[in-house]
Structures are given as C-alpha cells and as structure tokens.
Design a protein around this motif. Structure first.
Motif, mmCIF file in Angstrom:
data_model
loop_
_atom_site.group_PDB
_atom_site.id
_atom_site.type_symbol
_atom_site.label_atom_id
_atom_site.label_comp_id
_atom_site.label_asym_id
_atom_site.label_seq_id
_atom_site.Cartn_x
_atom_site.Cartn_y
_atom_site.Cartn_z
ATOM 1 N N HIS A 59 3.052 63.295 12.305
ATOM 2 C CA HIS A 59 2.467 64.958 12.306
ATOM 3 C C HIS A 59 2.703 64.996 14.119
ATOM 4 N N CYS A 96 4.107 71.731 9.441
ATOM 5 C CA CYS A 96 3.001 73.205 9.719
ATOM 6 C C CYS A 96 3.519 74.070 9.404
ATOM 7 N N HIS A 154 0.498 72.008 5.655
ATOM 8 C CA HIS A 154 -0.910 72.602 5.988
ATOM 9 C C HIS A 154 -1.690 73.723 4.587
ATOM 10 N N HIS A 208 -3.238 66.991 8.552
ATOM 11 C CA HIS A 208 -4.516 67.275 9.519
ATOM 12 C C HIS A 208 -5.384 67.187 8.122
HETATM 13 ZN ZN LIG Z 1 -0.978 72.704 11.127
#
Ligand SMILES: [Zn+2]
Length: 426
Positions: free
Chosen positions: A10, A39, A164, A194
C-alpha cells in the motif's frame, strides 16, 4: 536473518519512483517492491484538466501527472530505473476525474462506459487491478453500482479490487458489506486497504470488524492491509476534525508557516474554532491520532492482514510510516511486544502479499524466484522514524538485493537501481 524482500502493498509512490528513483525511504527498510495507485488515486492513466483534485494532490502537482495511459506510466518507470520494483493499480477517482466535469455526483452511464474502457485498456497493459477511495468527497457520491460496473472489467483478467472503505468510522460494517458485495458481484479478489477502526466512538470495534472478515472469507477471496501505527495520515478532511484526538498539520498550501504544528495550537493562535482553522488551512495535510492501540494490534495479528506503509513521500513532514513501517513490525511489534512469531511477521510482508497480488516468483526464497532479498539483524532491527522526526532510516537492515543486485549495504545505497516494472502475472 535472510528474508524475501519486503513488498509494500500500500503506497502512494506513483510519481516518487520516477522523480526520486533512489527510493531511499523504501530500500532502507528492506522494501524491494512497491504497489502504487492505492485509495482510488493513480498517476497512471490520469488526464488532468487543471490542478489535481483532493486527494490526488497527495501524488504531486499538476506537472507531475504526465502518464495518460498505463503504457506511458510503465515506460516512465522503466526509464527512471527505480531502486525498487513497481506494480500499479488504476484508481477509480483518477478515472472519474478523466471523464467527469464534477466529481461530487454519481457518474452517468456514458461516463461509466468510458471509465470501463480505460480500465480494460490498462488491465490489458498490465495493471494489477482497480483501487477505490470511497471515503473521499471526490468519490463518495459514486454509487455501489458504479463501482460494481467497473469491477466487472476485472473478472476476465483475474485482477484485484482494493478499496479505501466508504467509512472507517461508525458505519464501517456497512462499508465492508459494500466492498464484499462489489467484489462478489464481479467474482474478483478483494483487498480492504489500511483496515482500521477510526474515531473515538469506534474504538474497540475490531472484534466485530474481524469477525465480519472471518464470515465473509468463508464465501469469497478477501484480504486486507494495515500499517503499524495508531495514527492515520492524509489530506486534511473537515469531516474528521474533532477535539477527541490530536490532529497534526503536516503541510498547508494556504498557510505554509503552520505546517508542523498541532491543529489545536493553530486554532488557539488564530483565535478560531478547530473547524474554522482547518478551513483556513485548506488544502492541507494531516496526521490524525484516531486509533486505539489494541485495535491496531488486533488487525496486524489477523491472519489475512498484509503490511503496507501507506507512506506519503511528497509530504514535507510525513507520517513516520513512510520510513519506518516494516522495521517497526519486526522490531517493536515482533521482538518487543511478541505480537507474533517472526516467520509470521515476514510472511505478512512477503509471501502473503505476493500471493494476494499475484506477483509471480516474488515474495519467496527459492530456486527460480527473483532474488529480491533482505538481510537483517532480528536483535537490532528497529524503526527510527518518529512523529517529530520522521525522515530517519531504520537500523538493523544489513543488505538488500533487488533482482539479484545489491542495492543497500550497511546503511548506504550502493547506487545500483535494478527495480523492474511488474505487470500483472508477468
Ligand atoms: Zn487510503
């Protein structure tokens, strides 16, 4: 200990690997491969009409976006010859920004068709998959159906959908259900980016979150990544401004002199509310101390969790994860906190990651695999980057090889930059 080179699943290194190909923040940690385009934001396939919208501005200024097609991005990486291998996702927000006049609404059928075509083209050229950033205002108005339609393109390529989530706060379970449904609809693997329980009202809820992961994993192919810190970092989001936890301002375009201060202190010195101060700082970057340590540990220990730094290389005062994420897992969490055995920690940053993203012949030490390797001292490895002094190389990383060439030796780069662009199932 000799381990496969760490894979940072990531990152937001899209333009970094081209502009600063030495990639010292990565190679100094033992990272030999980065996955960019997370993301919802990718530099690859971006056609900017003006300044990059939030949060694409995390990747650079307008002039840094020079790769209208995936093939052009690959070529730029290859010409730059970065120290680490690079693989890339295509961002949903990037595609939206290419075809929409206004990001704060759902895409029309015509716009969805245009995005699908661009995504298909990128997948043909070797993109790993599609990422989304539905929590950000620039993608938040996208309907689940819009994302599902794009995800359909992934199926023929066996490509991955990473997200995300639409919310990491109280509605997190609903947001996870949306992600599961999207991936199930297209029958593609899912990676939740995340994974965390953000916001004081959400602390302690990893128990629910991980049991939902468990039940979904029985019926579909899912995984997640996390970074080893109880603070997040991104652009300054007015919706996240609160007095329940500390918010540190890393940069501000409107008031550059305020970068490096706490939002609370800035508000006091301007004699305004936190929200008003945050408005005046826009556009800006922030570190949010928004997580509970126990939750961070629960997610990190979870068997389906990979390690990804989410580091922000363009930030003048970056979150320490940029320089410290991987050694912190091995030193702080493995050696000092006994969170898991070292084999498991290494697996979360190598074998598991290569398998999840189908990085062929990476993430393992065996005959026939690429010689991406890191030699480290398990007794001394530790992160030295801190919130106040974040640009510090880790200690305990002895040597790093990328594709068989020695890239890092006893605290220094050797000058050899032998990273390759990794296309899907190359
Ligand atoms: Zn993110």
């Amino acid at each position: 200990m000799l381990a496969p080179g760490f894979i940072d699943v990531h990152t937001h290194d899209d333009t970094q690997v081209i502009k600063h190909p030495s990639c010292e923040a990565k190679i100094s940690q033992g990272v030999t491969t980065v996955i960019v385009g997370n993301c919802g934001i990718s530099a690859a396939c971006a056609l900017l009409k003006g300044d990059p919208p939030d949060p694409m501005n995390l990747l650079g200024k307008r002039s840094d976006f020079d790769y209208p097609s995936f093939a052009e991005y690959i070529l730029a990486v290859q010409e730059a010859a970065p120290a680490v291998n690079v693989a890339a996702l295509v961002g949903h927000t990037t595609l939206r920004n290419n075809v929409m006049d206004n990001l704060y609404r759902p895409a029309t059928q015509t716009e969805i068709q245009l995005m699908r075509r661009a995504l298909r083209y990128a997948l043909e050229q070797g993109a790993l998959g599609l990422s989304s950033g539905l929590a950000y205002a620039s993608a938040h108005e996208a309907t689940t159906d819009e994302v599902k339609a794009l995800a359909e393109e992934l199926a023929t390529f066996d490509a991955v959908y990473t997200t995300h989530l639409r919310s990491e706060f109280e509605p997190i379970l609903t947001a996870m259900e949306e992600a599961f449904a999207t991936a199930r609809h297209a029958d593609v693997p899912l990676v939740i980016s995340h994974l965390k329980c953000a916001g004081a009202g959400n602390w302690g809820r990893t128990k629910e979150v991980l049991s939902l992961m468990d039940s979904a994993a029985k019926g579909q192919d899912i995984g997640c990544d996390c970074y080893p810190y109880a603070a997040s970092s991104s652009t300054l989001d007015l919706k996240q401004v609160t007095d329940e936890f500390d918010i540190f301002i890393t940069w501000s375009d409107a008031m550059p002199e305020q970068g490096g201060r706490m939002l609370d202190d800035i508000a006091k010195s301007l004699n305004v509310s936190l929200l008003e101060a945050a408005k005046r700082l826009q556009p800006a970057g922030a570190v949010y101390h928004c997580m509970d340590e126990k939750d961070v540990q629960n997610v990190m220990r979870y068997p389906l969790t990979m390690i990804g730094s989410d580091g922000l290389p363009n930030d003048p005062h970056p979150h320490p994860r940029l320089w410290g994420a991987f050694p912190r897992v091995l030193g702080h969490y493995c050696r000092e906190q006994n969170l898991f055995p070292i084999e498991q920690a290494v697996h979360k940053m190598t074998g598991l990651s290569a398998q999840r993203f189908a990085l062929k012949d990476r993430g393992q030490i065996r005959e026939g695999a690429f010689a991406d390797l890191v030699l480290f001292d398990p007794e001394t490895i530790s992160d030295r980057a801190t919130f106040s002094s974040p640009k510090q190389a880790a200690s305990g990383i002895k040597r790093v090889w990328v594709n068989g060439a020695l890239a890092w030796q006893e605290g220094n780069q050797t000058g050899q930059r032998s990273g390759r662009f990794i296309k899907r199932k190359q």
